[in-house]
Design a protein around this motif. Structure first.
Motif, short mmCIF file in Angstrom:
data_model
loop_
_atom_site.label_atom_id
_atom_site.label_comp_id
_atom_site.label_asym_id
_atom_site.label_seq_id
_atom_site.Cartn_x
_atom_site.Cartn_y
_atom_site.Cartn_z
N ALA A 186 0.82 -1.20 0.00
CA ALA A 186 0.00 0.00 0.00
C ALA A 186 0.86 1.26 0.00
O ALA A 186 0.56 2.25 -0.69
N LEU A 187 1.95 1.24 0.76
CA LEU A 187 2.86 2.39 0.80
C LEU A 187 3.57 2.58 -0.54
O LEU A 187 3.80 3.72 -0.98
N ILE A 188 3.91 1.49 -1.19
CA ILE A 188 4.53 1.58 -2.52
C ILE A 188 3.57 2.24 -3.49
O ILE A 188 3.94 3.15 -4.25
N ASP A 189 2.32 1.80 -3.48
CA ASP A 189 1.34 2.38 -4.39
C ASP A 189 1.15 3.88 -4.12
O ASP A 189 0.93 4.66 -5.05
N ARG A 190 1.25 4.26 -2.86
CA ARG A 190 1.00 5.65 -2.50
C ARG A 190 2.22 6.55 -2.75
O ARG A 190 2.06 7.71 -3.17
#
Length: 436
Positions: A186-190
């Motif tokens: 999720a952090l990568i996507d954000r």
């Protein structure tokens, strides 16, 4: 609206690798130079007399006579949450984690606190001339959000990631193999590729991750070729013995990461103090890099990394320099280079100041695979710059006045320099720190 910057003064950058040619011959030095930037990117570099007519009308020139302008420095290994426990007394690695680090990192579930420390940390980096760093957050996603928010606001190029840690740590600092994967994804996507922010899959080190978590970290890393990976390797003898006990079916500490699919370009292995020939060969073959952290290695009594062995031309390993705060006692890479010189001397080798500065700029950028964006003063790269003042202190002034060459000035700067030696720091052409 177009944003122009013009900076005048002596500058140096590297046109060659000082470990493959005479070190000072690798340096481009312009005694009275001009650096022109447009919208954060360097557009022209050269002598003042040659370029002064290209300065856009109405632009004020930032002039630094008797200084030395360099590319911004690159710290390839540092822990921002450990800033409050920097300079904590008397332990080696494993005891130090238990006594100081884990209690400090437990506070980062509170995003307000995380934002406060992230802001201080990034300001301190700029104060010492560091414009890019590979940064460990904590197990808490909030710690990553806080860090990237502040870095994005400053427009600094930062690599960071949520620590993965599902065993051998306090309960309030553990995730699970699956939650660590999901939160990191999720952090990568954000954040990955948002502005200048870059994400690193970050298993803390082998002892605090189960084989399942390391395998999932490898699977996550494989989802995108431009992701980074950062972890620790072969730092301390007790740690090495612990890894043998925890992973009896692996051929070596490095093999733990290798079998999990974590070794590739943009993988950063911190320390490597006790690396053997087969470790260096495998790092060379896979294209991963080692972050040399001489300050923290001395502080924790971990040992001396054999830099020149790692750089043997027949199986050269990519190397960057790391402050490793909080075990490292200073964020200043000038002070880290001073430690690096002393460690090299103790191993019977000599680290030339041009070689040291290359490791902290162009070499660090190369070790991260970012040499086409940062690390040098040349057109097309981001205008991340550090303005050194070798005469900033009374002692530095006396020493610089007796210097007989550029090598002499650089050596004095790396031996005596600290945050006071940084007059200004520019990020994408904007002056974000000024000593005045």
């Amino acid at each position: 609206m177009t944003d122009h910057t013009a900076i005048r003064g002596p500058f140096l950058t590297f046109h060659a690798d000082p470990f493959t040619v005479d070190p000072i011959e690798a340096v481009t030095h312009q005694p009275d130079g001009l650096i022109l930037c447009k919208d954060g990117i360097i557009t022209a570099v050269g002598a003042w007399d040659d370029l002064k007519d290209q300065i856009p009308q109405g632009i004020t020139v930032d002039h630094y006579p008797n200084h030395l302008i360099s590319a911004g420095m690159v710290d390839t290994h540092v822990h921002y949450p450990q800033l409050p426990v920097i300079a904590s007394y008397g332990e080696q690695l494993l005891e130090w984690l238990e006594t100081y680090v884990f209690p400090a990192e437990a506070r980062y579930a509170d995003i307000t606190y995380a934002r406060q420390i992230a802001r201080t940390f990034l300001n301190e980096l700029l104060r010492v001339g560091t414009t890019t760093a590979a940064v460990y957050c904590t197990v808490h996603p909030e710690s990553v959000e806080a860090f990237f928010e502040e870095s994005d606001r400053l427009n600094t190029c930062m690599i960071a990631g949520k620590v993965l840690m599902d065993r051998n740590a306090p309960e309030n600092l553990r995730d699970t193999a699956q939650s660590g994967y999901d939160q990191s994804a999720a952090l990568i996507d954000r954040w990955h590729g948002r502005g200048r922010q870059l994400y690193a899959v970050t298993p803390r080190f082998a002892p605090t991750s189960t084989p399942e978590q390391l395998d999932l970290a490898g699977s996550l890393l494989a989802t995108r070729p431009d992701l980074f990976m950062q972890t620790h390797l072969l730092e301390n003898q007790s740690e090495i013995e612990w890894v043998k006990e925890l992973f009896p079916n692996r051929a070596s500490y490095l093999d733990v990461y290798d079998k999990a699919g974590l070794l590739r370009p943009r993988a950063i292995l911190a320390h490597g103090v006790h690396a053997q020939e087969e470790d260096f060969q495998r790092c060379h073959n896979t294209g991963c890099s080692i972050a040399h952290c001489p300050g923290s290695n001395q502080f924790l009594g971990s040992g001396s990394f054999p830099l020149f062995n790692a750089l043997k031309p027949e199986r050269r390993v990519k190397i960057g320099i790391g402050s490793d705060v909080g075990a490292g006692p200073s964020l200043s890479l000038l002070q880290v280079l001073s430690d690096g010189y002393k460690v090299a001397q103790g191993l019977g080798t000599k680290l030339h100041p041009a070689q040291g500065l290359w490791l902290a700029t162009a070499g660090g950028a190369h070790s991260l695979g970012l040499e086409h964006q940062i690390g040098a003063i040349k057109p097309g790269l981001h205008a991340d710059l550090c303005v050194f003042d070798p005469s900033a202190t009374p002692l530095g002034k006396i020493r610089t006045q007796t210097a007989e060459s550029l090598s002499d000035i650089l050596f004095a700067l790396t031996m005596l320099g600290d945050d006071r030696s940084v007059q200004a720091t520019y990020v994408a052409g904007r002056k974000l720190h000024s000593r005045d």
